[in-house]
Design a protein around this motif. Structure first.
Motif, PDB file in Angstrom:
ATOM      1  N   LEU A   1       8.485  20.631  42.424  1.00  0.00           N
ATOM      2  CA  LEU A   1       8.395  21.902  41.709  1.00  0.00           C
ATOM      3  C   LEU A   1       8.829  23.007  42.672  1.00  0.00           C
ATOM      4  O   LEU A   1       8.230  23.178  43.740  1.00  0.00           O
ATOM      5  CB  LEU A   1       6.973  22.183  41.229  1.00  0.00           C
TER       6      LEU A   1
ATOM      7  N   THR B   1       5.596  22.579  34.124  1.00  0.00           N
ATOM      8  CA  THR B   1       4.371  22.188  34.818  1.00  0.00           C
ATOM      9  C   THR B   1       4.578  20.848  35.519  1.00  0.00           C
ATOM     10  O   THR B   1       5.541  20.129  35.254  1.00  0.00           O
ATOM     11  CB  THR B   1       3.204  22.049  33.831  1.00  0.00           C
ATOM     12  N   GLU B   2       3.636  20.530  36.372  1.00  0.00           N
ATOM     13  CA  GLU B   2       3.636  19.228  37.051  1.00  0.00           C
ATOM     14  C   GLU B   2       3.652  18.101  36.014  1.00  0.00           C
ATOM     15  O   GLU B   2       4.395  17.127  36.144  1.00  0.00           O
ATOM     16  CB  GLU B   2       2.398  19.122  37.946  1.00  0.00           C
TER      17      GLU B   2
END
Length: 157
Positions: free
Chosen positions: A46, A53-54
């Motif tokens: 990221l 998002t993760e």
């Protein structure tokens, strides 16, 4: 007639002519071997500017990015059946600054096998200008592509 048969027999015993040297590879084929594969998403990073998002990024693990010299199919950019590509050599420091990878993010890429110098292959869709370009940063048998602030680490499938 006997002389003809004797010549045929003698000729058949001679060693073959030396083979002609192999022709040089066509232009572009050497660099194409470096990036034109089916790549597999093995991991991700990221970036500081991530819009995903993760959890979103993890869903891409195991997905394929299919690349030829004239087309690409990616779960990020979509598909393009008519593309051109340009290549250039870049320092990974410059790439990391461009895509907002710093600190641990940069060392994750290095641990994966992204080297200090990478070859950038930028594929531009000519058939549909709305399809985003696919940019691969290739270092040997490892590559990275970034989309929406997530850099996906790739290996040949």
């Amino acid at each position: 007639m006997r002389l003809y048969l004797a010549l045929v027999l003698i000729y058949g015993c001679l060693p073959p002519d030396k083979a002609a040297p192999a022709p040089p590879p066509p232009p572009g084929s050497v660099e194409a071997a470096a990036f034109a594969h089916t790549w597999l998403v093995e991991n991700h990073i990221l970036a500081g500017n991530a819009t995903l998002t993760e959890g979103d990024a993890i869903l891409m693990h195991g997905r394929k990015v299919d690349v030829t010299t004239s087309s690409y199919r990616s779960p990020f950019q979509g598909s393009c059946d008519e593309a051109t590509y340009a290549q250039r050599t870049r320092s990974f420091d410059d790439v990391a600054a461009e895509v907002d990878l710093a600190g641990d993010r940069r060392s994750t890429a290095a641990s994966f096998g992204i080297t200090k110098t990478v070859t950038e292959y930028r594929m531009q869709c000519t058939a549909n200008t709305r399809t985003p370009p696919l940019v691969l940063f290739v270092a040997g048998k490892r590559a990275m592509t970034c989309f929406s602030g997530v850099c996906y680490l790739l290996t040949p499938a």
